[in-house]
Design a protein around this motif. Structure first.
Motif, PDB file in Angstrom:
ATOM      1  N   ASP A  36     -72.413 -81.878  26.086  1.00 57.20           N
ATOM      2  CA  ASP A  36     -72.155 -83.190  25.486  1.00 57.20           C
ATOM      3  C   ASP A  36     -71.404 -84.139  26.405  1.00 57.20           C
ATOM      4  O   ASP A  36     -70.865 -85.155  25.951  1.00 57.20           O
ATOM      5  CB  ASP A  36     -71.345 -83.006  24.194  1.00 57.20           C
ATOM      6  N   ALA A  37     -71.384 -83.841  27.705  1.00 59.92           N
ATOM      7  CA  ALA A  37     -70.586 -84.648  28.633  1.00 59.92           C
ATOM      8  C   ALA A  37     -70.995 -86.120  28.637  1.00 59.92           C
ATOM      9  O   ALA A  37     -70.155 -87.005  28.822  1.00 59.92           O
ATOM     10  CB  ALA A  37     -70.686 -84.073  30.045  1.00 59.92           C
ATOM     11  N   ALA A  38     -72.273 -86.394  28.419  1.00 56.09           N
ATOM     12  CA  ALA A  38     -72.753 -87.781  28.452  1.00 56.09           C
ATOM     13  C   ALA A  38     -73.093 -88.293  27.052  1.00 56.09           C
ATOM     14  O   ALA A  38     -73.892 -89.208  26.897  1.00 56.09           O
ATOM     15  CB  ALA A  38     -73.974 -87.887  29.358  1.00 56.09           C
ATOM     16  N   SER A  39     -72.467 -87.712  26.032  1.00 57.22           N
ATOM     17  CA  SER A  39     -72.819 -88.053  24.650  1.00 57.22           C
ATOM     18  C   SER A  39     -72.287 -89.413  24.224  1.00 57.22           C
ATOM     19  O   SER A  39     -71.383 -89.988  24.842  1.00 57.22           O
ATOM     20  CB  SER A  39     -72.273 -86.985  23.700  1.00 57.22           C
ATOM     21  N   LEU A  40     -72.839 -89.922  23.131  1.00 55.95           N
ATOM     22  CA  LEU A  40     -72.425 -91.209  22.577  1.00 55.95           C
ATOM     23  C   LEU A  40     -70.973 -91.164  22.120  1.00 55.95           C
ATOM     24  O   LEU A  40     -70.219 -92.125  22.298  1.00 55.95           O
ATOM     25  CB  LEU A  40     -73.333 -91.591  21.406  1.00 55.95           C
ATOM     26  N   ALA A  41     -70.547 -90.039  21.541  1.00 57.25           N
ATOM     27  CA  ALA A  41     -69.162 -89.912  21.081  1.00 57.25           C
ATOM     28  C   ALA A  41     -68.193 -90.036  22.248  1.00 57.25           C
ATOM     29  O   ALA A  41     -67.151 -90.698  22.146  1.00 57.25           O
ATOM     30  CB  ALA A  41     -68.963 -88.584  20.358  1.00 57.25           C
ATOM     31  N   VAL A  42     -68.523 -89.410  23.366  1.00 60.66           N
ATOM     32  CA  VAL A  42     -67.674 -89.493  24.556  1.00 60.66           C
ATOM     33  C   VAL A  42     -67.612 -90.934  25.060  1.00 60.66           C
ATOM     34  O   VAL A  42     -66.553 -91.429  25.461  1.00 60.66           O
ATOM     35  CB  VAL A  42     -68.200 -88.548  25.658  1.00 60.66           C
ATOM     36  N   GLU A  43     -68.723 -91.607  25.012  1.00 60.59           N
ATOM     37  CA  GLU A  43     -68.771 -93.002  25.465  1.00 60.59           C
ATOM     38  C   GLU A  43     -67.940 -93.916  24.563  1.00 60.59           C
ATOM     39  O   GLU A  43     -67.243 -94.823  25.042  1.00 60.59           O
ATOM     40  CB  GLU A  43     -70.222 -93.484  25.478  1.00 60.59           C
ATOM     41  N   MET A  44     -67.979 -93.672  23.260  1.00 62.52           N
ATOM     42  CA  MET A  44     -67.313 -94.561  22.317  1.00 62.52           C
ATOM     43  C   MET A  44     -65.808 -94.322  22.214  1.00 62.52           C
ATOM     44  O   MET A  44     -65.049 -95.255  21.906  1.00 62.52           O
ATOM     45  CB  MET A  44     -67.942 -94.413  20.924  1.00 62.52           C
ATOM     46  N   ALA A  45     -65.370 -93.090  22.405  1.00 69.65           N
ATOM     47  CA  ALA A  45     -63.949 -92.773  22.229  1.00 69.65           C
ATOM     48  C   ALA A  45     -63.106 -93.430  23.327  1.00 69.65           C
ATOM     49  O   ALA A  45     -63.583 -93.726  24.419  1.00 69.65           O
ATOM     50  CB  ALA A  45     -63.745 -91.263  22.245  1.00 69.65           C
ATOM     51  N   ASP A  46     -61.835 -93.639  23.020  1.00 67.04           N
ATOM     52  CA  ASP A  46     -60.921 -94.221  24.003  1.00 67.04           C
ATOM     53  C   ASP A  46     -60.601 -93.230  25.120  1.00 67.04           C
ATOM     54  O   ASP A  46     -60.354 -93.630  26.261  1.00 67.04           O
ATOM     55  CB  ASP A  46     -59.630 -94.660  23.303  1.00 67.04           C
ATOM     56  N   GLU A  47     -60.578 -91.945  24.771  1.00 68.10           N
ATOM     57  CA  GLU A  47     -60.356 -90.890  25.756  1.00 68.10           C
ATOM     58  C   GLU A  47     -61.284 -89.729  25.433  1.00 68.10           C
ATOM     59  O   GLU A  47     -61.737 -89.588  24.294  1.00 68.10           O
ATOM     60  CB  GLU A  47     -58.902 -90.398  25.712  1.00 68.10           C
ATOM     61  N   ALA A  48     -61.533 -88.889  26.429  1.00 64.60           N
ATOM     62  CA  ALA A  48     -62.372 -87.713  26.215  1.00 64.60           C
ATOM     63  C   ALA A  48     -61.851 -86.556  27.046  1.00 64.60           C
ATOM     64  O   ALA A  48     -61.414 -86.741  28.185  1.00 64.60           O
ATOM     65  CB  ALA A  48     -63.829 -88.013  26.573  1.00 64.60           C
ATOM     66  N   VAL A  49     -61.894 -85.355  26.459  1.00 67.43           N
ATOM     67  CA  VAL A  49     -61.376 -84.166  27.124  1.00 67.43           C
ATOM     68  C   VAL A  49     -62.441 -83.073  27.116  1.00 67.43           C
ATOM     69  O   VAL A  49     -62.996 -82.735  26.059  1.00 67.43           O
ATOM     70  CB  VAL A  49     -60.106 -83.647  26.429  1.00 67.43           C
ATOM     71  N   PHE A  50     -62.702 -82.513  28.279  1.00 68.12           N
ATOM     72  CA  PHE A  50     -63.657 -81.412  28.409  1.00 68.12           C
ATOM     73  C   PHE A  50     -63.030 -80.126  27.872  1.00 68.12           C
ATOM     74  O   PHE A  50     -61.883 -79.805  28.190  1.00 68.12           O
ATOM     75  CB  PHE A  50     -64.031 -81.241  29.877  1.00 68.12           C
ATOM     76  N   ILE A  51     -63.798 -79.376  27.050  1.00 69.92           N
ATOM     77  CA  ILE A  51     -63.230 -78.166  26.446  1.00 69.92           C
ATOM     78  C   ILE A  51     -64.044 -76.895  26.697  1.00 69.92           C
ATOM     79  O   ILE A  51     -63.720 -75.853  26.124  1.00 69.92           O
ATOM     80  CB  ILE A  51     -63.019 -78.339  24.929  1.00 69.92           C
ATOM     81  N   GLY A  52     -65.103 -76.953  27.512  1.00 70.77           N
ATOM     82  CA  GLY A  52     -65.758 -75.695  27.838  1.00 70.77           C
ATOM     83  C   GLY A  52     -67.268 -75.703  27.836  1.00 70.77           C
ATOM     84  O   GLY A  52     -67.906 -76.751  27.706  1.00 70.77           O
ATOM     85  N   PRO A  53     -67.861 -74.505  27.967  1.00 71.06           N
ATOM     86  CA  PRO A  53     -69.318 -74.342  27.999  1.00 71.06           C
ATOM     87  C   PRO A  53     -69.974 -74.778  26.685  1.00 71.06           C
ATOM     88  O   PRO A  53     -69.292 -74.998  25.680  1.00 71.06           O
ATOM     89  CB  PRO A  53     -69.498 -72.839  28.229  1.00 71.06           C
ATOM     90  N   PRO A  54     -71.309 -74.869  26.676  1.00 71.60           N
ATOM     91  CA  PRO A  54     -72.011 -75.333  25.476  1.00 71.60           C
ATOM     92  C   PRO A  54     -71.838 -74.445  24.246  1.00 71.60           C
ATOM     93  O   PRO A  54     -71.786 -74.954  23.129  1.00 71.60           O
ATOM     94  CB  PRO A  54     -73.480 -75.356  25.921  1.00 71.60           C
ATOM     95  N   ALA A  55     -71.771 -73.128  24.432  1.00 70.00           N
ATOM     96  CA  ALA A  55     -71.664 -72.227  23.283  1.00 70.00           C
ATOM     97  C   ALA A  55     -70.455 -72.608  22.433  1.00 70.00           C
ATOM     98  O   ALA A  55     -69.341 -72.722  22.954  1.00 70.00           O
ATOM     99  CB  ALA A  55     -71.552 -70.786  23.748  1.00 70.00           C
ATOM    100  N   PRO A  56     -70.629 -72.821  21.120  1.00 72.42           N
ATOM    101  CA  PRO A  56     -69.516 -73.260  20.267  1.00 72.42           C
ATOM    102  C   PRO A  56     -68.288 -72.370  20.349  1.00 72.42           C
ATOM    103  O   PRO A  56     -67.154 -72.862  20.315  1.00 72.42           O
ATOM    104  CB  PRO A  56     -70.133 -73.236  18.865  1.00 72.42           C
ATOM    105  N   GLY A  57     -68.488 -71.052  20.467  1.00 63.69           N
ATOM    106  CA  GLY A  57     -67.361 -70.142  20.530  1.00 63.69           C
ATOM    107  C   GLY A  57     -66.470 -70.365  21.731  1.00 63.69           C
ATOM    108  O   GLY A  57     -65.291 -69.995  21.729  1.00 63.69           O
ATOM    109  N   GLU A  58     -67.023 -70.993  22.769  1.00 67.89           N
ATOM    110  CA  GLU A  58     -66.254 -71.249  23.981  1.00 67.89           C
ATOM    111  C   GLU A  58     -65.803 -72.698  24.089  1.00 67.89           C
ATOM    112  O   GLU A  58     -65.201 -73.091  25.082  1.00 67.89           O
ATOM    113  CB  GLU A  58     -67.097 -70.880  25.203  1.00 67.89           C
TER     114      GLU A  58
END
Length: 675
Positions: A36-58
């Motif tokens: 989701d690095a290039a997602s719409l949510a990331v674009e719209m938010a004031d800040e964005a933080v990377f939290i890991g691989p695609p698998a939800p558990g990670e």
């Protein structure tokens, strides 16, 4: 209220929360995985933080990484959206230790209602009607059969910690209980990390109706009436609406009172939903309580002029509800359709890939009503196999149910998706059905009305007229443009002159005379056409379509319509509602020759088992040389958190196995070959 809100979610709901925060002037933080690095949510938010691989558990299910993101950005509140950690009581507990506010209900409410076994006991104690069922945990498939035999068939097998249709099966026999118990337990563990299963009586032809509740931290609880979510497939909601076309005021009030009583029993202090099943006689039974925002919340917002996300934020900040029960009134009708990346023509299998083209109609006035779209994607984004395949929620609103349905149907006509398959044709087909229009629906509606799956609808006469007119206009426009190229040997007639065509579509052949207007392309100057098979006289077509447009909007003899349009190597692909066709436009001589072409024979794939969608092979249940019977499970492929069991279509012997457990496979990739 809050200085900064972190949204512990992704996609459409993250975008939805950000929009409300922007309106309230509250800065936002998005968290994102690699996918989701290039997602719409990331674009719209004031800040964005990377939290890991695609698998939800990670990533999205990793509390430590989300807590670290809060500390890194200074977020003093978290909105969980729905799914992921939204109903995990450990998450708000962890936030509280760091003095970060939780925009959701108290931990006791989450724990009490998140466990379906405990929630039913609490509901019964609060005076809420409950479904007959086994009140304890089911240890194994043998006990599951014994419990089901005692309750009486059919029964519902479902995950105690479940939601969204995950870990849920209906069983009508002991053998179905055994298979369903194992599959439900596997899905429950995969989706929720909790494999406890409960069994209860399944009510035949029930309606799924839920009550939206809203509470604050001062003991005030109200309900915002109901939503009907009876149109479901594989126990997942597809179309929702508010209010229900089935309930009367007396039943609505009783359901609302019981929902509020249950909410008060757990000191509920946020937005939540109490779900009921309702039988044909309007007897209703508690199903579960979802201690979070629901996917279908927009229909309640539209019919009550309320922003539920804003209310959740206000309540979390300690403010009292501004509404009392007396203030609550239903205003109009809203119908929501979930646009999924799935192929309705192939058993609704997930369709993963890139949105090469994604065009939404403009929100606001639409036909007899108005349109709202909640989406988290843009053209060029990718629908990943790791997450739910929803593209958008499309919501029609109107003064009446009929107007709301028409607004939604008109909107779906104007949605254009390419690069992957979407379920828009199926949604349109449901909206057009007589039983749906009359409100004659129940949770088995799709299975009942589409017992053999979806293969498109039969063209109505008006659809044949629309498509014939559009195809003839498009083709004439292309031909006239081509004749303007220097060196053409056989110029076509100019604007204002007649063109003779044969339109070939869905087994039909229509002779058409088309006369384009003298005005420039793109101007709504009526064209003329004559098609004796479809009209007794000449028809007038007004359209602003021009080459390059992928939506054909027009007015044929005063009747407005819209078609999705795309070029093909041969012909044009057009869709209106549930009917889609590849349309050829030929000269009379070419049409005569076309009729003599032999039919292409379909390839023989009877001995091949291929993956119907991209996914992960969970298990291979056969060996080379093994003899199998028709219906026997061969391979289990997981995609988008759902297990898909591939079974033998006939008796045979396994010749080769081309995949192993743990392999990632593409759509149509060979898995097993028979001798």
């Amino acid at each position: 209220m809050f200085n900064k809100i972190l949204i512990a979610n992704r996609g459409e709901i993250a975008v939805r929360v950000i929009k409300t925060c922007k309106r309230l002037g509250i800065p936002t933080v998005a968290v994102y995985s690699e996918a989701d690095a290039a997602s719409l949510a990331v674009e719209m938010a004031d800040e964005a933080v990377f939290i890991g691989p695609p698998a939800p558990g990670e990533s999205y299910l990793n509390m430590d990484r989300i807590l670290a993101a809060c500390e890194e950005t200074g977020a003093d509140a978290v909105h969980p959206g729905f799914g992921f950690l939204s109903e995990n009581a450990k998450f708000p507990e962890a936030l509280a230790k760091k003095n970060i506010a939780w925009i959701g209900p108290n931990v006791y409410a989450i724990q009490s209602m998140g466990d379906k076994l405990e929630s039913k006991k609490l509901a019964a104690k609060a005076g809420v009607s409950t479904v007959p069922g086994f009140k304890g945990e089911i240890e194994d498939d043998q006990q599951a059969v014994e419990v089901a035999d005692d309750i009486g068939y059919p029964v519902m097998i479902k995950a105690s910690a479940g939601g969204g249709g995950k870990g849920m099966r209906i069983a009508r026999s002991a053998s179905e209980v055994k298979d369903g118990f194992k599959a439900a337990r596997n899905e429950a563990k995969s989706s929720f990390g909790d494999d406890r299963i409960l069994i209860e009586k399944f009510v035949e032809k029930p309606r799924h109706i839920e009550i939206q509740v809203l509470g604050d931290k001062h003991g005030n609880v109200i309900h915002l009436n109901e939503r009907e979510c009876s149109i479901q497939r594989r126990n997942q909601k597809v179309i929702e609406e508010a209010p229900s076309p089935f309930l009367d005021k007396r039943t609505r009030d009783k359901m609302g009172e019981q929902a509020v009583a249950l909410a008060k029993a757990v000191d509920y202090d946020s937005a939540g939903t109490v779900e009921f099943i309702v039988d044909p006689n309007k007897n209703f039974y508690f199903l579960e309580m979802n201690t979070r925002l629901q996917v279908e919340h927009p229909v309640t917002e539209l019919t009550h002029d309320i922003d539920l996300v804003e209310q959740m934020i206000r309540v979390a900040a300690g403010k009292e509800l501004e509404l009392t029960q007396r203030d609550v009134r239903i205003k109009g009708h809203a119908v929501e359709a979930r646009l999924y990346a799935e192929d309705p023509y192939r058993g609704f299998l997930p369709s993963i890939g890139r949105l090469e083209r994604y065009v939404e109609p403009e929100q606001g006035p639409m036909g007899p009503g108005k349109l709202r779209i909640d989406s988290g994607v843009r053209e060029g984004d990718e629908i990943s196999l790791f997450y739910d395949p929803m593209i958008a929620k499309v919501i029609g609103y109107g003064d009446t149910r009929e107007k709301a349905i028409d607004a939604l149907a008109d909107s779906l006509d104007r949605l254009h998706v390419e690069g992957l398959q979407a379920n828009a044709p199926f949604l349109s087909a449901v909206l057009d059905e007589t039983d749906f229009r009359k409100g004659n629906i129940h949770t088995g509606y799709i299975d009942e009305h589409f017992p053999d799956g979806f293969a498109g609808t039969v063209a109505r006469e008006d659809q044949l007229r629309f498509m014939t007119a559009a195809a003839a206009f498009v083709h004439t426009t292309f031909v006239q443009r081509a004749t303007q190229i220097a060196g053409r040997l056989t110029p076509a007639p100019n604007a204002g002159e007649l063109h003779d065509w044969v339109v070939i579509m869905d087994g039909h052949r229509f002779a058409v005379e088309m006369r384009l207007p003298q005005g420039a392309i793109g101007e709504e100057v009526p064209a003329e056409l004559w098609c004796p098979a479809l009209s007794t006289g000449r028809m007038a077509l007004a359209t602003s379509w021009r080459p390059g447009d992928h939506l054909f909007e027009g007015e044929l003899d005063g009747e407005k319509f819209a078609l999705t349009f795309s070029d093909r190597t041969e012909g044009y692909r057009l869709r209106h509602r549930g009917f889609a066709a590849t349309v050829l436009v030929c000269t009379p001589r070419t049409a005569e020759l076309h009729a003599r072409l032999p039919e292409k024979e379909a390839a023989d794939t009877a001995k091949l088992i291929t993956s119907p969608m991209p996914g992960l092979v969970m298990s291979v249940n056969v060996e080379v040389g093994q003899e199998v019977k028709a219906g026997e499970a061969l391979v289990v492929v997981e995609a988008m958190k759902m297990e898909n069991v591939l079974r033998a279509e006939r008796d045979g012997t396994v010749k080769s196995i081309e995949a192993s457990a743990g392999d990632s496979v593409a759509a149509d990739e060979l898995l097993i070959e028979f001798e």
